[in-house]
Design a protein around this motif. Structure first.
Motif, PDB file in Angstrom:
ATOM      1  N   MET A  91       0.904  -0.914  -0.192  1.00  0.00           N
ATOM      2  CA  MET A  91      -0.064  -0.249  -0.390  1.00  0.00           C
ATOM      3  C   MET A  91       0.983   0.849  -0.044  1.00  0.00           C
ATOM      4  N   LYS A  92       2.138   1.358   1.208  1.00  0.00           N
ATOM      5  CA  LYS A  92       2.748   2.205   1.048  1.00  0.00           C
ATOM      6  C   LYS A  92       3.511   2.973  -0.759  1.00  0.00           C
ATOM      7  N   TRP A  93       3.170   2.090  -0.962  1.00  0.00           N
ATOM      8  CA  TRP A  93       3.998   1.650  -2.750  1.00  0.00           C
ATOM      9  C   TRP A  93       3.024   3.034  -3.621  1.00  0.00           C
ATOM     10  N   LEU A  94       2.030   2.395  -3.317  1.00  0.00           N
ATOM     11  CA  LEU A  94       0.789   2.500  -4.153  1.00  0.00           C
ATOM     12  C   LEU A  94       0.339   3.754  -4.260  1.00  0.00           C
ATOM     13  N   LEU A  95       0.607   4.727  -3.047  1.00  0.00           N
ATOM     14  CA  LEU A  95      -0.102   5.785  -2.305  1.00  0.00           C
ATOM     15  C   LEU A  95       1.772   6.449  -2.262  1.00  0.00           C
ATOM     16  N   LEU A  96       2.698   6.653  -2.765  1.00  0.00           N
ATOM     17  CA  LEU A  96       3.601   6.778  -3.055  1.00  0.00           C
ATOM     18  C   LEU A  96       3.985   7.584  -4.548  1.00  0.00           C
ATOM     19  N   ALA A  97       3.221   6.675  -4.873  1.00  0.00           N
ATOM     20  CA  ALA A  97       3.356   6.464  -7.129  1.00  0.00           C
ATOM     21  C   ALA A  97       1.847   7.216  -7.022  1.00  0.00           C
ATOM     22  N   GLY A  98       1.047   6.763  -6.432  1.00  0.00           N
ATOM     23  CA  GLY A  98      -0.132   8.174  -6.634  1.00  0.00           C
ATOM     24  C   GLY A  98       0.718   9.773  -6.490  1.00  0.00           C
ATOM     25  N   ALA A  99       1.486  10.425  -5.283  1.00  0.00           N
ATOM     26  CA  ALA A  99       2.092  11.438  -4.632  1.00  0.00           C
ATOM     27  C   ALA A  99       2.811  11.900  -6.145  1.00  0.00           C
ATOM     28  N   ILE A 100       2.699  10.897  -6.689  1.00  0.00           N
ATOM     29  CA  ILE A 100       4.193  11.324  -7.997  1.00  0.00           C
ATOM     30  C   ILE A 100       3.560  11.200  -9.267  1.00  0.00           C
ATOM     31  N   VAL A 101       2.561  11.014  -9.221  1.00  0.00           N
ATOM     32  CA  VAL A 101       1.158  11.085 -10.742  1.00  0.00           C
ATOM     33  C   VAL A 101       0.998  12.712  -9.781  1.00  0.00           C
ATOM     34  N   CYS A 102       0.083  12.718  -9.044  1.00  0.00           N
ATOM     35  CA  CYS A 102       0.328  13.810  -8.755  1.00  0.00           C
ATOM     36  C   CYS A 102       0.756  15.255  -9.577  1.00  0.00           C
ATOM     37  N   GLU A 103       2.398  14.665  -8.219  1.00  0.00           N
ATOM     38  CA  GLU A 103       3.107  15.768  -8.246  1.00  0.00           C
ATOM     39  C   GLU A 103       3.887  16.560  -9.518  1.00  0.00           C
ATOM     40  N   VAL A 104       3.620  15.840 -10.379  1.00  0.00           N
ATOM     41  CA  VAL A 104       4.052  15.498 -12.169  1.00  0.00           C
ATOM     42  C   VAL A 104       2.642  16.283 -12.695  1.00  0.00           C
ATOM     43  N   ALA A 105       1.889  16.244 -13.037  1.00  0.00           N
ATOM     44  CA  ALA A 105       0.787  16.240 -13.410  1.00  0.00           C
ATOM     45  C   ALA A 105       0.576  18.268 -12.889  1.00  0.00           C
ATOM     46  N   ALA A 106       0.508  18.280 -11.531  1.00  0.00           N
ATOM     47  CA  ALA A 106       0.008  20.105 -11.779  1.00  0.00           C
ATOM     48  C   ALA A 106       1.895  20.170 -11.706  1.00  0.00           C
TER      49      ALA A 106
ATOM     50  N   THR B  43      -0.715  15.638   0.299  1.00  0.00           N
ATOM     51  CA  THR B  43      -1.273  14.467   1.556  1.00  0.00           C
ATOM     52  C   THR B  43      -1.322  13.201   1.236  1.00  0.00           C
ATOM     53  N   LEU B  44      -1.481  12.494   0.023  1.00  0.00           N
ATOM     54  CA  LEU B  44      -0.418  10.956  -0.149  1.00  0.00           C
ATOM     55  C   LEU B  44       1.028  10.821   0.687  1.00  0.00           C
ATOM     56  N   LEU B  45       1.520  12.373   0.943  1.00  0.00           N
ATOM     57  CA  LEU B  45       2.704  12.363   1.080  1.00  0.00           C
ATOM     58  C   LEU B  45       2.795  12.511   3.106  1.00  0.00           C
ATOM     59  N   TYR B  46       1.135  12.758   3.737  1.00  0.00           N
ATOM     60  CA  TYR B  46       1.629  13.295   4.451  1.00  0.00           C
ATOM     61  C   TYR B  46       0.673  11.666   5.505  1.00  0.00           C
ATOM     62  N   VAL B  47       0.265  10.868   4.526  1.00  0.00           N
ATOM     63  CA  VAL B  47      -0.173   9.681   5.078  1.00  0.00           C
ATOM     64  C   VAL B  47       0.799   7.968   4.816  1.00  0.00           C
ATOM     65  N   LEU B  48       1.811   8.695   3.916  1.00  0.00           N
ATOM     66  CA  LEU B  48       2.457   8.148   3.879  1.00  0.00           C
ATOM     67  C   LEU B  48       3.535   8.495   5.173  1.00  0.00           C
TER      68      LEU B  48
ATOM     69  N   ALA C 155       9.965   6.625   6.311  1.00  0.00           N
ATOM     70  CA  ALA C 155      11.135   6.828   6.151  1.00  0.00           C
ATOM     71  C   ALA C 155      11.252   8.542   4.837  1.00  0.00           C
ATOM     72  N   ILE C 156      11.138   9.344   6.039  1.00  0.00           N
ATOM     73  CA  ILE C 156      10.741  10.752   4.926  1.00  0.00           C
ATOM     74  C   ILE C 156      12.341  10.881   4.199  1.00  0.00           C
ATOM     75  N   GLY C 157      13.107  10.527   4.640  1.00  0.00           N
ATOM     76  CA  GLY C 157      14.213  10.389   3.346  1.00  0.00           C
ATOM     77  C   GLY C 157      13.922   9.477   2.217  1.00  0.00           C
ATOM     78  N   VAL C 158      13.979   8.460   2.391  1.00  0.00           N
ATOM     79  CA  VAL C 158      13.241   7.261   1.429  1.00  0.00           C
ATOM     80  C   VAL C 158      12.121   7.966   0.676  1.00  0.00           C
ATOM     81  N   VAL C 159      10.773   8.645   1.048  1.00  0.00           N
ATOM     82  CA  VAL C 159       9.721   8.449   0.217  1.00  0.00           C
ATOM     83  C   VAL C 159      10.077  10.029  -0.072  1.00  0.00           C
ATOM     84  N   TYR C 160      10.586  10.627   0.518  1.00  0.00           N
ATOM     85  CA  TYR C 160      11.579  12.179  -0.348  1.00  0.00           C
ATOM     86  C   TYR C 160      12.020  11.511  -1.375  1.00  0.00           C
ATOM     87  N   GLY C 161      13.463  11.030  -1.334  1.00  0.00           N
ATOM     88  CA  GLY C 161      14.275  10.720  -2.132  1.00  0.00           C
ATOM     89  C   GLY C 161      13.350  10.131  -3.637  1.00  0.00           C
TER      90      GLY C 161
END
Length: 121
Positions: free
Chosen positions: A1-16, A42-47, A53-59
């Motif tokens: 589920m974490k990878w799905l949330l991260l993928a969603g955050a990436i797609v939303c950020e790229v679209a924006a 919001t998705l990053l917050y949920v993650l 880990a913020i370092g991994v997620v943000y990276g």
């Protein structure tokens, strides 16, 4: 589920980010910009709330965002990707992989230390 949330955050950020470029010609795209960034954060917050880990997620989020935005900007808007830019993108990806591998090793060491402490208690 974490990878799905991260993928969603990436797609939303790229679209924006891509919508920022489109908004130069058609300001209605700013709606997508706002919705995309709010959803991504919001998705990053949920993650983070789920213990990521913020370092991994943000990276990963940042690196994937850069790679996808640069590639899609070249396709959608005809922006140039020079060899040095491609090299920079490769370095970003390599850096994120190093962070991910280091994070996995740190988690393994922590788990081993906890198991050792529990066995000695």
């Amino acid at each position: 589920m974490k990878w799905l949330l991260l993928a969603g955050a990436i797609v939303c950020e790229v679209a924006a980010s891509l919508s920022l470029q489109a908004a130069r010609e058609q300001p209605a795209w700013y709606v997508v910009v706002v919705i995309g960034y709010v959803t991504a954060f919001t998705l990053l917050y949920v993650l983070l709330k789920r213990g990521a880990a913020i370092g991994v997620v943000y990276g990963i989020w940042g690196a994937c965002g850069v790679v996808l935005t640069a590639a899609l900007a070249a396709v959608l808007f005809g922006q140039t990707l020079t060899p040095s830019m491609i090299g920079g993108v490769a370095l970003i990806v390599a850096g994120v992989l190093c962070v991910e591998v280091g994070s996995q090793r740190a988690h393994a060491r922590q788990a081993s230390a906890r198991a050792h402490e529990a066995a000695n208690a």
